[in-house]
Write a protein that holds these residues in place. Structure first.
Motif, PDB file in Angstrom:
ATOM      1  N   TYR A  17     -27.471  10.335  39.686  1.00 58.55           N
ATOM      2  CA  TYR A  17     -27.819  10.025  38.416  1.00 58.55           C
ATOM      3  C   TYR A  17     -26.718   9.848  37.422  1.00 58.55           C
ATOM      4  CZ  TYR A  17     -30.800  10.135  34.093  1.00 58.55           C
ATOM      5  OH  TYR A  17     -31.275   9.784  32.813  1.00 58.55           O
ATOM      6  N   GLN A  18     -25.515  10.462  37.694  1.00 65.84           N
ATOM      7  CA  GLN A  18     -24.374  10.354  36.712  1.00 65.84           C
ATOM      8  C   GLN A  18     -23.993   8.749  36.907  1.00 65.84           C
ATOM      9  OE1 GLN A  18     -23.894  12.672  34.440  1.00 65.84           O
ATOM     10  NE2 GLN A  18     -21.722  13.163  35.096  1.00 65.84           N
ATOM     11  N   ARG A  19     -24.137   8.370  38.059  1.00 68.98           N
ATOM     12  CA  ARG A  19     -23.410   7.044  38.293  1.00 68.98           C
ATOM     13  C   ARG A  19     -24.605   5.983  37.968  1.00 68.98           C
ATOM     14  NH1 ARG A  19     -20.514   3.357  40.394  1.00 68.98           N
ATOM     15  NH2 ARG A  19     -21.028   1.689  41.856  1.00 68.98           N
ATOM     16  N   PHE A  20     -25.853   6.048  38.228  1.00 71.69           N
ATOM     17  CA  PHE A  20     -26.939   5.207  38.167  1.00 71.69           C
ATOM     18  C   PHE A  20     -27.892   5.057  36.878  1.00 71.69           C
ATOM     19  CE2 PHE A  20     -26.241   4.732  42.653  1.00 71.69           C
ATOM     20  CZ  PHE A  20     -25.903   3.290  42.967  1.00 71.69           C
ATOM     21  N   GLY A  21     -27.944   6.631  36.483  1.00 66.42           N
ATOM     22  CA  GLY A  21     -28.639   6.780  35.124  1.00 66.42           C
ATOM     23  C   GLY A  21     -30.144   6.321  35.329  1.00 66.42           C
ATOM     24  N   ASP A  22     -30.792   5.779  34.253  1.00 64.81           N
ATOM     25  CA  ASP A  22     -32.068   5.244  34.586  1.00 64.81           C
ATOM     26  C   ASP A  22     -32.158   3.850  34.870  1.00 64.81           C
ATOM     27  OD1 ASP A  22     -33.198   7.718  33.804  1.00 64.81           O
ATOM     28  OD2 ASP A  22     -32.852   7.114  31.605  1.00 64.81           O
ATOM     29  N   ASN A  23     -31.201   3.150  35.376  1.00 69.79           N
ATOM     30  CA  ASN A  23     -31.043   1.931  35.699  1.00 69.79           C
ATOM     31  C   ASN A  23     -31.676   1.522  37.037  1.00 69.79           C
ATOM     32  OD1 ASN A  23     -29.578   1.402  33.303  1.00 69.79           O
ATOM     33  ND2 ASN A  23     -27.653   1.697  34.222  1.00 69.79           N
ATOM     34  N   ASN A  24     -31.725   2.744  37.909  1.00 70.80           N
ATOM     35  CA  ASN A  24     -32.269   2.183  39.326  1.00 70.80           C
ATOM     36  C   ASN A  24     -33.526   3.244  39.386  1.00 70.80           C
ATOM     37  OD1 ASN A  24     -32.930   2.240  41.972  1.00 70.80           O
ATOM     38  ND2 ASN A  24     -30.769   2.072  42.647  1.00 70.80           N
ATOM     39  N   LYS A  25     -34.703   2.380  38.752  1.00 68.84           N
ATOM     40  CA  LYS A  25     -35.976   3.407  38.854  1.00 68.84           C
ATOM     41  C   LYS A  25     -36.392   3.823  40.139  1.00 68.84           C
ATOM     42  CE  LYS A  25     -37.416   0.635  34.792  1.00 68.84           C
ATOM     43  NZ  LYS A  25     -38.475  -0.295  34.390  1.00 68.84           N
TER      44      LYS A  25
ATOM     45  N   ILE B  32     -28.608  18.005  33.482  1.00 70.53           N
ATOM     46  CA  ILE B  32     -29.053  16.541  33.005  1.00 70.53           C
ATOM     47  C   ILE B  32     -28.976  16.401  31.657  1.00 70.53           C
ATOM     48  CG2 ILE B  32     -30.438  14.737  33.498  1.00 70.53           C
ATOM     49  CD1 ILE B  32     -30.994  15.462  36.197  1.00 70.53           C
ATOM     50  N   SER B  33     -29.661  17.640  31.137  1.00 66.14           N
ATOM     51  CA  SER B  33     -29.939  17.518  29.413  1.00 66.14           C
ATOM     52  C   SER B  33     -28.718  17.627  28.734  1.00 66.14           C
ATOM     53  CB  SER B  33     -30.844  18.708  29.218  1.00 66.14           C
ATOM     54  OG  SER B  33     -30.938  18.801  27.896  1.00 66.14           O
ATOM     55  N   ASP B  34     -27.696  18.349  29.497  1.00 66.04           N
ATOM     56  CA  ASP B  34     -26.255  18.437  28.561  1.00 66.04           C
ATOM     57  C   ASP B  34     -25.648  17.270  28.624  1.00 66.04           C
ATOM     58  OD1 ASP B  34     -26.925  21.137  28.290  1.00 66.04           O
ATOM     59  OD2 ASP B  34     -25.769  22.006  30.003  1.00 66.04           O
ATOM     60  N   THR B  35     -25.694  16.353  29.770  1.00 62.95           N
ATOM     61  CA  THR B  35     -24.924  15.100  29.763  1.00 62.95           C
ATOM     62  C   THR B  35     -25.871  14.111  29.410  1.00 62.95           C
ATOM     63  OG1 THR B  35     -25.478  15.148  32.308  1.00 62.95           O
ATOM     64  CG2 THR B  35     -23.497  16.152  31.576  1.00 62.95           C
ATOM     65  N   HIS B  36     -27.032  14.094  29.434  1.00 62.34           N
ATOM     66  CA  HIS B  36     -27.911  12.948  29.212  1.00 62.34           C
ATOM     67  C   HIS B  36     -29.015  13.298  28.515  1.00 62.34           C
ATOM     68  CE1 HIS B  36     -25.474  11.810  32.835  1.00 62.34           C
ATOM     69  NE2 HIS B  36     -25.586  10.495  32.546  1.00 62.34           N
ATOM     70  N   SER B  37     -28.729  13.481  27.175  1.00 60.39           N
ATOM     71  CA  SER B  37     -29.762  14.105  26.227  1.00 60.39           C
ATOM     72  C   SER B  37     -30.912  13.164  26.368  1.00 60.39           C
ATOM     73  CB  SER B  37     -29.229  14.635  24.785  1.00 60.39           C
ATOM     74  OG  SER B  37     -30.393  14.936  24.127  1.00 60.39           O
ATOM     75  N   GLY B  38     -32.217  13.704  26.541  1.00 60.43           N
ATOM     76  CA  GLY B  38     -33.205  12.655  26.187  1.00 60.43           C
ATOM     77  C   GLY B  38     -33.503  11.671  27.236  1.00 60.43           C
ATOM     78  N   SER B  39     -33.058  11.710  28.630  1.00 62.65           N
ATOM     79  CA  SER B  39     -33.133  10.775  29.530  1.00 62.65           C
ATOM     80  C   SER B  39     -34.382  10.764  30.167  1.00 62.65           C
ATOM     81  CB  SER B  39     -32.030  11.207  30.851  1.00 62.65           C
ATOM     82  OG  SER B  39     -32.389  12.424  31.286  1.00 62.65           O
ATOM     83  N   ARG B  40     -35.027   9.552  30.504  1.00 57.09           N
ATOM     84  CA  ARG B  40     -36.181   9.435  31.118  1.00 57.09           C
ATOM     85  C   ARG B  40     -36.292  10.281  32.465  1.00 57.09           C
ATOM     86  NH1 ARG B  40     -35.165   3.824  29.708  1.00 57.09           N
ATOM     87  NH2 ARG B  40     -35.025   3.372  31.955  1.00 57.09           N
TER      88      ARG B  40
END
Length: 869
Positions: free
Chosen positions: A449-457, A488-496
């Motif tokens: 998730y650190q690399r792809f984030g929400d881009n790769n559904k 995940i919340s600490d590094t990507h607040s509000g992620s899907r």
């Protein structure tokens, strides 16, 4: 054990001079006895070795002034000159101890005559070429000269031709020490010559007898510029004659048959020194081409490390694309080889993940960020599919490499490959073979998730489905999932992705899960629901998952969940706000013993500092302070208070309230982390501030540990849909509310002795405060040392009360001396040394790194006089 051995052992485990004096040991007498013992011909060699080791290890205590330092070094030099059997181990200990003291006390500048005598002894020893009786001692002399040359760059450069001749003449097994000494002197000489272009001194002069003219230049303590900084200079730094001389030296070393007889570590040191010389001089790096081809096919770790260092220094000038590809293939093959130790394979993985980038400057080719080689392709990717014999750490490294092997974007092929590589690990996690399998899987998901984030559904959905499967089959792993969500919340607040996991888990827990599955892990499920309730994107939802024997912790979590749901619903409805002068609620701190503290047992060992890489004990303070300031969690204190109804209220008054929210107002000294919420307040339980009354706990972050008064605002909702706001009694923060015990780092233990480790930390802090005392106004130093005297007719009783009250803070107790250490967030300390003086009064020496605390510490200590009476 004789008296001398007992004395040596007692001093070996003693950390300061004060305890020595209490044990009847005089430092000066002990120092003289050690020197006399070493100079005696009748004493045992083993005892002398112990004495030398003690003198070397405790030099900071034994050699306190210049006189004792001079006496010690001169005596050791005298003993070294009188050694008749150089083949024994005793002269090696003496030579090592002298070199250590020379480096520690800067003897070259303090006692130049002694330093010159030492150099004469060392040079005379290495001059005995091919002598068979003292081979070990000659090798050690070369190592000592190498250390001195590294401390004083260019010191030995005026005899460069001499060391060159020694290298060519020596034929015993210690020749590698001569080579390391020569290449070190050569590198420093080249750097000195290139940094002094106006001196008309050349490298050729150092080989052709111009010794006196070069001595003054080379003996200057120059600030050597890093090779990385000079490597990018396009100007010719050496003359043609110097270049030819350097080429001849390099050819002699690299083409010599003896070079291959060096140990792997020796080859690495010699080759790196030559590489720096060639880099500075601007010569071609192709000299090392044959060496690279020879070392590329080895399994030896130092040899592969040498290749990686040459790759970082020389770059494309030495390595072409085929060489880079061959090196990566070799590392990949070693990673897949079952006979290679897995610790070594993990290191190879790190080298691949941080492969040097030739397009960057020399000193920036390897960074903290993961960077795979530019020629990475599918043929290399297949080498990193996990194998059945891989441990969890190896699987994690391989999956990280695979993660960075694919382009960013929503690609089903990428998802298919990554998920397929996780099949074995997911099966081990699903059968609950080990909690380590679950934590490794979640760490891999976090990296994905650190690399792809929400881009790769597709990848996010696969990870979410896997997490839900783990919780369904093994609810005991819910706490690991909760930690994963918080990371995940600490590094990507509000992620899907985070929201999808929380929604899936809360829906499952609240709608599907049975009571039989809930009860064994009720607390973990409630914590998960608590996190979900704090997210505005998740609809308010609460299922009562309680049994009759629910604990207080479970009730507290459900109470928070109720308040969070109510606060969510209230945001969408405009409620009238009424300001009330008296809410009928009072707030009082829980009365404790005047000197008792908040329970912080869970925080005593909260600092997790790894000291694997620390080579010297004095570095503990740097890591200690760095860890103290690394998180607000270490700066928080807890203040517990009673909350209750006033006596003047009617019996049914509390039925008007639905929820209570307490807001602690911040000031320049303190900041409240979160508001305190209560779902209800019963008058039957909370009618007066006594045992059993409802309590609330304020988590407060300290900015400056000074007593303060903090206003408290209360927001309550009644059964008429009104929101009432009023002010409660202010919260008084006193000195005893702030203090915490010294937090000893978990991994810092001296011989697994916790008491000794705490004492060392105490001593380091005391020395730090002594060196940073505020001696005059405006000097900017925060430390201070003061004395407080407590008078009492029974000093022993006063001391007993002090010890029983501050037992949690006790560091050491020896006779009439007591050491007490107090930690005041965020990074301040109060250290106390207590002494009983003739049964008349108790003298306390106070040391603090925040001088504004002295008044409050003094008032706090004087309260003991009244309590003891």
């Amino acid at each position: 054990m004789d008296k001398w051995s007992e004395l040596i052992q007692a001093f070996h485990y003693t950390t300061d001079s004060l305890r020595l004096q209490r044990q009847g040991i005089d430092i000066q007498d002990l120092f003289v006895d050690i020197l006399q013992f070493l100079c005696s011909d009748s004493k045992d060699i083993n005892g002398k070795i112990k004495a030398i080791s003690l003198l070397q290890e405790r030099a900071d205590i034994l050699l306190m002034d210049n006189t004792s330092q001079e006496q010690a070094i001169a005596s050791l030099l005298g003993v070294l000159r009188q050694v008749r059997n150089p083949e024994t181990v005793f002269p090696s200990y003496i030579m090592t101890a002298i070199t250590s003291l020379v480096i520690q006390f800067d003897v070259k500048n303090t006692f130049p005559e002694l330093f010159a005598s030492l150099m004469q002894v060392l040079l005379k020893r290495i001059d005995r070429i091919n002598s068979g009786t003292d081979r070990v001692l000659r090798g050690l002399a070369c190592q000592c000269l190498t250390e001195i040359e590294q401390l004083y760059p260019g010191l030995l450069g005026h005899r460069l031709d001499y060391y060159y001749d020694l290298c060519r003449a020596e034929s015993s097994h210690v020749f590698q020490h001569y080579w390391i000494l020569f290449t070190t002197v050569l590198k420093n000489s080249i750097l000195c010559v290139t940094q002094e272009p106006r001196s008309d001194l050349t490298l050729k002069d150092l080989f052709n007898g111009k010794l006196e003219s070069s001595r003054l230049l080379l003996e200057k303590k120059l600030s050597i510029t890093s090779t990385f900084d000079t490597a990018n200079n396009n100007e010719a730094l050496l003359t043609d004659d110097d270049t030819n001389e350097l080429k001849a030296i390099t050819s002699f070393i690299m083409d010599s048959d003896n070079f291959m007889l060096l140990t792997s570590s020796g080859q690495m040191l010699v080759a790196l020194q030559l590489a720096e010389c060639i880099t500075v001089s601007g010569l071609s790096q192709k000299t090392f081409k044959l060496l690279i081809l020879q070392k590329m096919v080895t399994c030896d770790l130092p040899s592969l490390q040498l290749i990686m260092l040459l790759k970082m220094i020389c770059g494309h000038e030495l390595f072409d694309q085929d060489d880079d590809y061959l090196l990566i293939e070799r590392l990949a093959l070693m990673i897949r080889a079952p006979m290679i130790p897995q610790e070594q394979q993990l290191l190879y993985c790190e080298w691949i993940m941080h492969f040097p980038d030739d397009s960057l400057a020399v000193g920036m080719r390897c960074g903290k960020e993961i960077s795979l080689p530019y020629f990475w392709d599918y043929n290399l990717i297949v080498w990193f599919y996990p194998q059945v014999y891989d441990n969890f750490d190896m699987i994690l490294r391989k999956l990280i490499i695979l993660n960075y092997s694919f382009e960013l974007g929503d690609s089903k092929d990428t998802t298919t490959i990554l998920v397929a590589c996780l099949t074995g690990l997911m099966q081990r996690a699903e059968i609950a073979a080990s909690s380590l399998a679950v934590t490794t899987l979640l760490r891999i998901f976090y990296n994905f998730y650190q690399r792809f984030g929400d881009n790769n559904k597709s990848l996010s959905n696969s990870m979410c489905s896997c997490v839900l499967t783990i919780v369904k089959r093994h609810p005991n792993f819910t706490i690991h999932t909760l930690n994963f969500i918080r990371c995940i919340s600490d590094t990507h607040s509000g992620s899907r992705f985070q929201m999808n996991i929380l929604k899936s888990l809360t829906d499952y827990i609240a709608s599907v899960i049975s009571l039989a599955q809930v009860l064994p892990n009720l607390l973990d499920h409630l914590r998960l629901l608590e996190v979900a309730a704090q997210q505005n994107e998740i609809k308010p939802m609460l299922r009562t998952i309680l049994s009759a024997d629910s604990s207080n912790n479970q009730l507290e979590l459900i109470s928070k969940l109720v308040v969070d749901d109510i606060s969510k619903l209230s945001k969408s409805v405009e409620l009238p706000v009424v300001e009330v002068t008296d809410l009928g609620i009072s707030l009082t701190k829980v009365p404790k013993n005047l000197f008792s503290i908040v329970d912080v047992n869970s925080k005593r060992d909260r600092l997790v500092i790894s000291y694997v890489d620390i080579e010297r004990e004095n570095e503990i303070l740097d890591h200690y302070f760095m860890e103290l300031t690394s998180s607000e969690e270490y700066s928080a204190i807890a203040v517990e208070c009673y909350i209750y109804y006033n006596d003047s209220l009617a019996d049914d008054y509390e039925t008007k309230f639905v929820a209570i929210v307490l807001e602690l107002q911040n000031n320049s000294n303190y900041k409240c982390k979160n508001d305190v919420t209560l779902p209800f307040l019963s008058k039957e339980v909370s009618s007066s501030p006594k045992l059993g009354c409802q309590t609330v706990c304020f988590k407060i972050v300290c900015v400056k540990p000074l007593p303060s008064i903090l206003p408290v605002k209360a927001i309550v909702s009644d059964n008429e849909n009104r929101t009432c706001i009023g002010w409660l009694d202010p919260l008084h923060i006193e000195f005893q509310d702030i203090i915490l015990p010294l937090a000893l780092p978990k991994h810092f233990f001296i011989s697994e002795n916790e008491a000794l480790s705490k004492r060392i930390l105490f001593e380091k802090l005391w020395s730090h405060i002594e060196g940073n005392q505020c001696k005059m106004e405006g000097d900017g130093k925060p430390g201070a040392i003061s004395i407080c005297c407590l008078c009492h007719e029974n000093v022993q009783k006063l001391l007993a009360i002090l010890l029983s009250t501050l037992s949690l803070y006790l560091v050491d107790e020896t006779g009439d001396e007591v050491w007490i250490g107090l930690h005041l967030p965020p990074r301040y300390h109060v250290l106390l040394k207590c002494y009983r003086h003739l049964d008349r009064y108790l003298k306390i020496i106070i040391a603090t790194d925040y001088w504004q605390l002295l008044k409050y510490v003094d008032d706090y200590l004087h309260k003991f006089e009244a309590v003891s009476l």
